[in-house]
Scaffold this active site. Structure first.
Site, mmCIF file in Angstrom:
data_model
loop_
_atom_site.group_PDB
_atom_site.id
_atom_site.type_symbol
_atom_site.label_atom_id
_atom_site.label_comp_id
_atom_site.label_asym_id
_atom_site.label_seq_id
_atom_site.Cartn_x
_atom_site.Cartn_y
_atom_site.Cartn_z
ATOM 1 C CG ASP A 141 11.612 5.202 -2.645
ATOM 2 O OD1 ASP A 141 11.703 6.457 -2.662
ATOM 3 O OD2 ASP A 141 11.683 4.526 -1.598
ATOM 4 C CE LYS A 144 10.046 1.401 1.253
ATOM 5 N NZ LYS A 144 10.321 2.149 -0.018
ATOM 6 C CG ASP A 169 15.263 4.496 -0.725
ATOM 7 O OD1 ASP A 169 14.398 5.299 -0.349
ATOM 8 O OD2 ASP A 169 16.404 4.437 -0.210
ATOM 9 C CG ASN A 170 13.518 2.971 1.818
ATOM 10 O OD1 ASN A 170 12.757 3.248 0.878
ATOM 11 N ND2 ASN A 170 14.062 3.886 2.589
ATOM 12 C CD GLU A 199 14.341 8.513 3.476
ATOM 13 O OE1 GLU A 199 15.311 7.781 3.263
ATOM 14 O OE2 GLU A 199 13.179 8.179 3.228
HETATM 15 C C1 LIG Z 1 1.896 -0.837 -5.670
HETATM 16 C C2 LIG Z 1 2.037 0.628 -5.861
HETATM 17 N N1 LIG Z 1 1.778 1.192 -7.053
HETATM 18 C C3 LIG Z 1 1.934 2.529 -7.193
HETATM 19 N N2 LIG Z 1 2.306 3.373 -6.215
HETATM 20 C C4 LIG Z 1 2.551 2.825 -5.019
HETATM 21 C C5 LIG Z 1 2.438 1.444 -4.791
HETATM 22 N N3 LIG Z 1 2.772 1.197 -3.500
HETATM 23 C C6 LIG Z 1 3.065 2.378 -2.945
HETATM 24 N N4 LIG Z 1 2.938 3.368 -3.848
HETATM 25 C C7 LIG Z 1 3.215 4.784 -3.627
HETATM 26 O O1 LIG Z 1 4.618 4.877 -3.400
HETATM 27 C C8 LIG Z 1 4.858 5.651 -2.218
HETATM 28 C C9 LIG Z 1 5.187 4.724 -1.100
HETATM 29 C C10 LIG Z 1 6.401 4.667 -0.584
HETATM 30 C C11 LIG Z 1 6.686 3.721 0.544
HETATM 31 N N5 LIG Z 1 7.913 4.146 1.175
HETATM 32 C C12 LIG Z 1 8.111 3.934 2.460
HETATM 33 O O2 LIG Z 1 7.277 3.345 3.155
HETATM 34 C C13 LIG Z 1 9.341 4.484 3.064
HETATM 35 C C14 LIG Z 1 9.414 4.532 4.462
HETATM 36 C C15 LIG Z 1 10.542 5.060 5.086
HETATM 37 C C16 LIG Z 1 10.602 5.090 6.551
HETATM 38 C C17 LIG Z 1 11.770 4.735 7.216
HETATM 39 C C18 LIG Z 1 11.828 4.765 8.615
HETATM 40 C C19 LIG Z 1 10.707 5.156 9.351
HETATM 41 F F1 LIG Z 1 10.747 5.210 10.697
HETATM 42 C C20 LIG Z 1 9.537 5.520 8.684
HETATM 43 C C21 LIG Z 1 9.485 5.474 7.299
HETATM 44 C C22 LIG Z 1 11.608 5.567 4.331
HETATM 45 C C23 LIG Z 1 11.531 5.517 2.942
HETATM 46 O O3 LIG Z 1 12.523 6.012 2.162
HETATM 47 C C24 LIG Z 1 10.409 4.979 2.300
HETATM 48 O O4 LIG Z 1 10.406 4.939 0.919
HETATM 49 C C25 LIG Z 1 3.574 6.405 -1.958
HETATM 50 O O5 LIG Z 1 3.534 7.556 -2.745
HETATM 51 C C26 LIG Z 1 2.547 5.367 -2.405
HETATM 52 O O6 LIG Z 1 1.303 5.952 -2.732
HETATM 53 MG MG LIG Z 2 12.383 5.300 0.155
#
Ligand SMILES: Cc1ncnc2c1ncn2[C@@H]1O[C@H](/C=C/CNC(=O)c2cc(-c3ccc(F)cc3)cc(O)c2O)[C@@H](O)[C@H]1O
Ligand SMILES: [Mg+2]
Length: 214
Positions: A141, A144, A169-170, A199
């Protein structure tokens, strides 16, 4: 300066949820994100699918990629069997600090190890650093575009075994086309799509469950 969204989530948890009660923490976050301010937690609808996959599997060793505020971390940890361990990777120190407090408020710190750093840096070090052979369950999660490279990296590092379940997820929104194509076409995976919704919204989204066949 204005507080961050994760900071606002944490203050809602401390105000509305009972210390040591994971379900009340989950409900407080879901209520706030549905009625006050959307946040990218897996949420209650997809969360119930996550719960069913985890409770059917009863995993001992769990890896989560992307902790954010710890919502899915506590959803998973609250139903793990005694002695089971969840390692969650988060590279944003501010999010990690919030997540630690959310996990502690839920009283689940004994089951969870939050590791601060990038997944690609930590995946190759998990075996020797945590004394873990393979994972039974992995929840993806994080960013992406990292799902596919990190899955290949977990394969290369021997962290997956016959029957390891990956749940992503997603897979529709925002979408992970390269990852989906890979797990659905590779002979090393048996994949299944759980249709759901993004969500706290009516937009379509879903979870992809992929069993590693070795
Ligand atoms: C390589 C690496 N290493 C370690 N931590 C890492 C990492 N890469 C990212 N992270 C961490 O994880 C989380 C990031 C989550 C990314 N999730 C989403 O982008 C996301 C977006 C939506 C969404 C949907 C429709 C929209 F219009 C807008 C947003 C829904 C979701 O459920 C998502 O998960 C965040 O805490 C980030 O610091
Ligand atoms: Mg997600």
């Amino acid at each position: 300066t204005r507080s961050s969204r994760p900071q606002r989530l944490l203050s809602v948890v401390k105000k509305r949820a009972a210390h040591g009660d994971p379900q009340s923490v989950i409900s407080a976050i879901d209520y706030f994100c549905r009625h006050n301010e959307w946040a990218m937690n897996v949420g209650d609808e997809k969360g119930c699918i996550l719960d069913s996959v985890v409770s059917e599997l009863n995993p001992e060793r769990v890896l989560e990629l992307g902790t954010y505020c710890g919502y899915s971390t506590i959803r998973i940890a609250r139903i793990l069997p005694p002695g089971a361990r969840l390692i969650t990777l988060e590279f944003n120190p501010d999010y990690a600090a919030i997540a630690r407090q959310v996990i502690a408020w839920a009283g689940l710190e004994d089951k969870v190890q939050l590791v601060e750093g990038a997944s690609e840096d930590w995946i190759p070090r998990i075996k020797e650093h945590f004394g873990i052979e393979t994972f039974d369950f992995v929840f993806l999660d994080h960013w992406k575009d990292r799902y596919l490279p990190d899955t290949k990296l977990m394969e290369e590092c021997g962290l997956l075994r016959k029957g390891t379940v990956l749940l992503a997820d997603n897979v529709i929104c925002p979408g992970v086309p390269d990852y989906l194509q890979y797990v659905r076409s590779s002979p090393s995976y048996e994949s299944y799509y759980f249709k759901s919704h993004l969500e706290y919204t009516q937009a379509e989204d879903g979870l992809e469950k992929s069993v590693f066949l070795g």
